[in-house]
Design an enzyme around this catalytic site. Structure first.
Site, PDB file in Angstrom:
ATOM      1  N   ASP A  25      -1.237   5.021  -6.351  1.00 17.60           N
ATOM      2  CA  ASP A  25       0.028   4.695  -5.898  1.00 17.60           C
ATOM      3  C   ASP A  25       1.169   5.864  -6.726  1.00 17.60           C
ATOM      4  O   ASP A  25       2.065   5.724  -6.203  1.00 17.60           O
ATOM      5  CB  ASP A  25       0.343   3.397  -6.552  1.00 17.60           C
ATOM      6  CG  ASP A  25      -0.460   2.250  -5.767  1.00 17.60           C
ATOM      7  OD1 ASP A  25       0.017   1.900  -4.730  1.00 17.60           O
ATOM      8  OD2 ASP A  25      -1.554   1.969  -6.581  1.00 17.60           O
ATOM      9  N   ASN A  84      -3.150   3.162 -10.074  1.00 17.17           N
ATOM     10  CA  ASN A  84      -3.846   2.305  -8.899  1.00 17.17           C
ATOM     11  C   ASN A  84      -4.029   0.805  -9.404  1.00 17.17           C
ATOM     12  O   ASN A  84      -3.447   0.571 -10.328  1.00 17.17           O
ATOM     13  CB  ASN A  84      -4.942   2.935  -8.472  1.00 17.17           C
ATOM     14  CG  ASN A  84      -5.616   2.383  -7.146  1.00 17.17           C
ATOM     15  OD1 ASN A  84      -4.668   2.661  -6.226  1.00 17.17           O
ATOM     16  ND2 ASN A  84      -6.835   1.867  -6.978  1.00 17.17           N
ATOM     17  N   LYS A  85      -4.125   0.170  -8.262  1.00 12.69           N
ATOM     18  CA  LYS A  85      -4.402  -1.350  -8.526  1.00 12.69           C
ATOM     19  C   LYS A  85      -4.982  -1.819  -9.644  1.00 12.69           C
ATOM     20  O   LYS A  85      -5.876  -1.193 -10.110  1.00 12.69           O
ATOM     21  CB  LYS A  85      -4.894  -2.101  -7.358  1.00 12.69           C
ATOM     22  CG  LYS A  85      -4.922  -3.419  -7.245  1.00 12.69           C
ATOM     23  CD  LYS A  85      -3.763  -4.314  -7.459  1.00 12.69           C
ATOM     24  CE  LYS A  85      -2.430  -3.641  -6.445  1.00 12.69           C
ATOM     25  NZ  LYS A  85      -1.236  -4.161  -6.819  1.00 12.69           N
ATOM     26  N   GLN A 101      -6.422  -8.097  -2.523  1.00 13.95           N
ATOM     27  CA  GLN A 101      -6.396  -7.209  -1.332  1.00 13.95           C
ATOM     28  C   GLN A 101      -7.497  -6.767  -0.771  1.00 13.95           C
ATOM     29  O   GLN A 101      -7.719  -6.066   0.325  1.00 13.95           O
ATOM     30  CB  GLN A 101      -5.573  -5.990  -1.850  1.00 13.95           C
ATOM     31  CG  GLN A 101      -4.025  -6.018  -1.962  1.00 13.95           C
ATOM     32  CD  GLN A 101      -3.578  -6.451  -3.386  1.00 13.95           C
ATOM     33  OE1 GLN A 101      -4.398  -7.284  -4.029  1.00 13.95           O
ATOM     34  NE2 GLN A 101      -2.490  -5.984  -3.764  1.00 13.95           N
ATOM     35  N   GLY A 117       0.901  -1.151   0.020  1.00 14.42           N
ATOM     36  CA  GLY A 117      -0.147  -0.043  -0.193  1.00 14.42           C
ATOM     37  C   GLY A 117       0.855   1.228  -0.013  1.00 14.42           C
ATOM     38  O   GLY A 117       1.906   1.379   0.691  1.00 14.42           O
TER      39      GLY A 117
HETATM   40  O1  MRU Z   1       0.399  -3.706  -4.660  1.00 16.85           O
HETATM   41  P1  MRU Z   1      -0.112  -2.965  -3.670  1.00 16.85           P
HETATM   42  O2  MRU Z   1      -1.136  -3.782  -2.802  1.00 16.85           O
HETATM   43  O3  MRU Z   1       0.866  -2.380  -2.819  1.00 16.85           O
HETATM   44  O4  MRU Z   1      -0.930  -2.013  -4.044  1.00 16.85           O
HETATM   45  C1  MRU Z   1      -1.120  -0.520  -3.947  1.00 16.85           C
HETATM   46  C2  MRU Z   1      -2.280  -0.443  -3.363  1.00 16.85           C
HETATM   47  O5  MRU Z   1      -2.375  -0.432  -2.140  1.00 16.85           O
HETATM   48  C3  MRU Z   1      -3.250   0.139  -4.293  1.00 16.85           C
HETATM   49  O6  MRU Z   1      -3.221   0.050  -5.458  1.00 16.85           O
HETATM   50  C4  MRU Z   1      -4.227   1.136  -3.476  1.00 16.85           C
HETATM   51  O7  MRU Z   1      -5.513   1.134  -3.991  1.00 16.85           O
HETATM   52  C5  MRU Z   1      -3.407   2.327  -3.505  1.00 16.85           C
HETATM   53  S1  MRU Z   1      -3.505   3.186  -2.168  1.00 16.85           S
HETATM   54  C6  MRU Z   1      -2.647   2.570  -1.032  1.00 16.85           C
END
Ligand code: MRU
Length: 372
Positions: A247, A257-258, A206, A53
């Site tokens: 991110d 983002n994810k 997640q 995150g």
């Molecule tokens: O791969 P991760 O679990 O580290 O992903 C990042 C994220 O947590 C998400 O994309 C999230 O929605 C962004 S904000 C923390």
């Protein structure tokens, strides 16, 4: 945040050398605190996503660099700085998309560089890493305050606002509070009724594993939906607004983002549902002009081909869930163009309908040092 009545942060440091974190790879099945005794162990924890995150990665990265400064040999200034800059590069190679990671390592390194002696550099690095982590919790809290009014008291007929979210951008993804879920928690504290649609968020889950666990812990009513069902529920008018984290956000407002976020934004645009991104200013990469320039991490195909979890006897198992021998691709993020975003909720307020000019003006007003 409280778990089982005890206060926790997602990641924290003690005495500079020890970095502690809630081990997110074991959630929701086990709650364990993982200790990383040196910077290499903290880097490994970032890579294997024990800590994950945007903000939590950033805090862990800052702490890892502080650990490296404490480990660095003191016999000569040259050896000391070589060790620290090698560690910085190592940390920065661990998760390439998360802008908070680079924000933290650059801040810690730059602060230490100003010190006159190596002893002072060590102390400064520890202090700055702690400041980055503390600010992450504080900015998340402020995001909750600015995002809460977007959750209207009476969206649906039953007076419940139905919020969709993707991945986990709650307190597990930050040092505390979270971003996309912070407005939900703030709204609940004000007595508003909120229901959350949680995208399962394949392949690592997640949403199904972490967001659902977090919401249950906070007693927020929610339901897990398959990623493929997001457009369905949006088309049926069952989701009033979408809130996700980010991110990395480019200077024009394009937001990484994810993986799977983009398809949710497209569905929201098609059905007139507001799509919000919640992120601290530390997530903006103002040197990156647009989303095409955001590096997207591609992770191991094993995350797609295998799943893990407890069997009916509670024994953790890893099982193949795809055709044996087939290959898989696993991009970890996608980029939502700014034109699909109703607003970016930051610690200083909401940037509505973001674009390059608005973002520049926003930074000029609230954090002009970032434009230098
Ligand atoms: O791969 P991760 O679990 O580290 O992903 C990042 C994220 O947590 C998400 O994309 C999230 O929605 C962004 S904000 C923390």
């Amino acid at each position: 945040v409280k778990v089982g009545g005890k206060r926790y942060k997602t990641v924290w440091a003690r005495g500079g050398r020890g970095v502690f974190m809630i081990n997110q790879n074991l959630l929701p099945f086990e709650f364990e605190i993982k200790k990383c005794g040196n910077h290499s162990q903290t880097v490994a924890a970032i890579k294997d996503m024990s800590v994950r995150g945007a903000g939590a990665i950033g805090a862990a990265a800052g702490f890892a660099l502080a650990q490296a400064f404490l480990e660095a040999p003191q016999k000569s200034g040259k050896a000391f700085w070589e060790y620290a800059s090698r560690a910085k590069r190592e940390i920065e190679a661990s998760r390439p998309t998360a802008q908070n990671l680079f924000y933290a390592t650059r801040r810690v390194y730059a602060a230490a560089k100003k010190a006159k002696t190596v002893v002072e550099a060590k102390k400064t690095a520890v202090r700055e890493a702690q400041a980055v982590a503390d600010e992450d919790a504080a900015t998340s809290r402020a995001i909750g305050v600015h995002g809460e009014p977007l959750i209207k008291n009476k969206r649906s007929k039953r007076g419940v606002t139905r919020v969709g979210t993707h991945c986990n951008a709650g307190w597990l993804a930050f040092v505390d509070w979270g971003t996309a879920l912070a407005p939900v928690y703030a709204a609940r504290r004000k007595g508003k009724r909120v229901f959350v649609f949680v995208d399962e968020t394949g392949p690592r889950g997640q949403g199904a594993r972490l967001t659902a666990w977090e919401l249950r812990n906070e007693r927020v009513p929610h339901v897990i939906i398959p990623d493929a069902a997001g457009a369905f529920f949006t088309s049926k008018g069952e989701i009033d607004l979408m809130m996700v984290g980010a991110d990395r956000i480019a200077a024009n407002g394009d937001a990484a983002n994810k993986i799977g976020t983009l398809q949710r934004a497209i569905a929201c645009a098609a059905y007139g549902v507001p799509f919000y991104v919640a992120a601290p200013t530390a997530t903006f990469d103002l040197r990156c002009p647009n989303g095409e320039r955001i590096p997207v991490e591609e992770r191991s195909e094993d995350e797609v081909l295998f799943r893990s979890g407890p069997d009916e006897k509670g024994v953790m198992r890893r099982v193949l869930v795809a055709n044996p021998g087939s290959k898989a691709r696993n991009p970890s993020f996608d980029v939502t163009p700014a034109k699909l975003i109703a607003g970016i909720i930051t610690e200083h307020g909401v940037i509505k309908r973001p674009n390059a000019a608005k973002i520049k003006a926003f930074f000029a007003k609230h954090c002009p040092e970032r434009l230098r």
